[in-house]
Motif scaffolding. Structure first.
Motif, PDB file in Angstrom:
ATOM      1  N   UNK A 111       0.798  -1.221   0.000  1.00  0.00           N
ATOM      2  CA  UNK A 111       0.000   0.000   0.000  1.00  0.00           C
ATOM      3  C   UNK A 111       0.832   1.274   0.000  1.00  0.00           C
ATOM      4  N   UNK A 112       2.064   1.202   0.487  1.00  0.00           N
ATOM      5  CA  UNK A 112       2.918   2.393   0.538  1.00  0.00           C
ATOM      6  C   UNK A 112       3.801   2.506  -0.698  1.00  0.00           C
ATOM      7  N   UNK A 113       4.235   1.376  -1.244  1.00  0.00           N
ATOM      8  CA  UNK A 113       5.161   1.400  -2.376  1.00  0.00           C
ATOM      9  C   UNK A 113       4.554   0.882  -3.673  1.00  0.00           C
ATOM     10  N   UNK A 114       4.131  -0.374  -3.676  1.00  0.00           N
ATOM     11  CA  UNK A 114       3.719  -1.016  -4.925  1.00  0.00           C
ATOM     12  C   UNK A 114       2.540  -0.310  -5.599  1.00  0.00           C
ATOM     13  N   UNK A 115       1.459  -0.104  -4.850  1.00  0.00           N
ATOM     14  CA  UNK A 115       0.260   0.499  -5.450  1.00  0.00           C
ATOM     15  C   UNK A 115       0.506   1.950  -5.887  1.00  0.00           C
ATOM     16  N   UNK A 116       1.076   2.824  -5.038  1.00  0.00           N
ATOM     17  CA  UNK A 116       1.326   4.207  -5.493  1.00  0.00           C
ATOM     18  C   UNK A 116       2.272   4.280  -6.687  1.00  0.00           C
ATOM     19  N   UNK A 117       3.320   3.484  -6.691  1.00  0.00           N
ATOM     20  CA  UNK A 117       4.271   3.510  -7.811  1.00  0.00           C
ATOM     21  C   UNK A 117       3.599   3.025  -9.092  1.00  0.00           C
TER      22      UNK A 117
END
Length: 323
Positions: A240-246
Motif C-alpha cells: 500500500x505504501x510502495x507497490x500500489x502508489x508507484x
C-alpha cells in the motif's frame, strides 16, 4: 480465603505525573502487594510512589529502557519480596484498574489449569478528547474468548511467566504477542473476558503523537521478524505504501486517465469499514478504517527505522510519543 492475597501488581511508568497518581490510587484499593518500576522519570514519579510506601525499582538510561525490561524487572522484584504470589497483574502507569477486575480474573484463572493469562475490556478514559483518543479506544477492543495474545495490561500466572522467562527485552514493541506465542506453543491458552478491566489515558491529542505511536507500531512489526511474526502485515504495508502508489504513478504517466485507479484507496477504506465487527457506530468504523490505511505510511517509516537501528545496535531503544 481471600484470593487477592495471592496476587501482586506491577506498575510500570515514565514521566506519567498525575496519571501515575491515579493509577496507584486505583491499584492500592485492591489491598495487595504493589511494585512500581520507574523508567528514569524526571517528574518525581519514583519519589511519589516511595511516599506511599510502595516498593520502587528505578531504571536509568545507562542502558536501554523499554516496557519489556521494566515489566521483567518488576516481576523479579515483586516475586523476590513475596515468593508466595501465584498471580501477577501488569498495568501501565497511564491506566486505572477497575475495582472488580482482579476477583473475576483470579476466579477464571484458578478454574483452568491450561489458562495462562487473562485480560478484559480496556477503555480510553478521555475518548472524546480527540480523534486520536477515539482511535485508541477502538484499538483496545478484543473480541471476548480464546485469543492469541493479551496486551501489556493483563493478569498472568506466576509459574507461567517464570517458565517462559518473561518478555523478550530486545523488543520495544510486540513483546506481548511474542511471549504469548511461546506460551501457546506449549499448549496453554490466553483468554479475553467480557468484563471491564480498567481505563487508559493515552493523552494523545496531536497528529505528531499519533504519528510517532504508529511509527513505533511499524518498528514492532519489523522487529517481529526475529520470531517469525507479522510478515503479512509487513507485506501489506509495502504493497500500500510502495507497490500500489508507484504502479498508479507510472501508469498515469503513460495514460493520464489511469489516475482514476487511485480510487482503490477510498474503496479499500469503505470495504474495511463495512467488514469491521468492532462494537462501534459505522461512522467510527470508517474513521478507524481511514486511519488503518493511512497508518501504513508511518508504519513503513517504523520498518525502515528498525532496519537502520539494527546497524546502530539500538533495536531495543524505546520510541516515545507522549510529551
Amino acid at each position: 480465603m481471600n484470593k487477592l492475597v495471592s496476587i501482586g501488581i506491577v506498575v510500570i511508568g515514565r514521566n506519567e505525573g498525575e496519571r501515575l497518581k491515579l493509577c496507584l490510587q486505583s491499584v492500592r484499593k485492591a489491598k495487595c502487594k504493589v511494585v512500581y518500576v520507574d523508567s528514569d522519570s524526571k517528574d518525581g514519579s519514583a519519589e511519589f510512589a516511595d511516599s506511599l510506601g510502595i516498593s520502587v525499582v528505578r531504571l536509568n538510561d545507562d542502558k536501554p529502557i523499554n516496557a519489556a525490561i521494566a515489566r521483567n524487572a518488576g516481576f523479579k522484584q515483586i516475586t523476590s519480596e513475596s515468593p508466595e504470589l501465584e498471580f501477577i497483574h501488569f498495568i501501565d502507569a497511564d491506566c486505572e484498574l477497575n475495582a472488580g477486575w482482579l476477583k473475576h480474573a483470579l476466579t477464571v484463572l484458578t478454574d483452568d489449569d491450561k489458562l495462562s493469562a487473562v485480560c478484559g475490556r480496556l477503555r480510553e478514559k478521555n475518548v472524546k478528547e480527540s480523534i486520536y483518543t477515539q482511535l485508541c479506544d477502538m484499538s483496545w477492543y478484543i473480541r471476548p474468548g480464546i485469543i492469541d495474545s493479551c496486551g501489556g495490561i493483563a493478569t498472568i500466572k506466576v509459574d507461567i511467566f517464570k517458565q517462559f522467562n518473561g518478555f523478550n527485552e530486545t523488543l520495544i514493541a510486540g513483546e506481548e504477542p511474542e511471549f504469548y506465542s511461546r506460551v501457546r506453543e506449549k499448549g496453554y491458552t490466553v483468554r479475553c473476558l467480557d468484563i471491564a478491566m480498567g481505563t487508559h489515558d493515552c493523552a494523545m491529542v496531536s497528529f505528531k503523537q499519533w504519528w510517532m505511536r504508529t511509527v513505533k507500531t511499524g518498528f514492532g512489526f519489523a522487529n517481529g521478524s526475529q520470531w517469525g511474526a507479522w510478515n503479512k502485515r509487513q507485506h501489506s504495508i509495502l504493497i500500500w505504501v510502495l507497490l500500489i502508489p508507484i504502479t498508479i504513478l507510472c501508469g498515469s504517466i503513460i495514460e493520464p486517465w489511469l489516475l482514476i485507479s487511485a480510487l482503490i484507496f477510498p474503496i479499500q477504506i469503505l470495504k474495511i469499514g463495512i467488514k469491521s465487527t468492532i462494537p462501534y457506530s459505522f461512522k467510527d468504523k470508517l474513521l478507524d478504517a481511514t486511519f488503518c490505511i493511512f497508518a501504513k505510511l508511518p508504519q513503513f517509516v517504523g520498518m525502515v527505522k528498525y532496519q537502520v537501528s539494527r546497524f546502530s545496535k539500538e533495536q531495543n531503544k524505546n520510541i516515545e510519543y507522549k510529551a
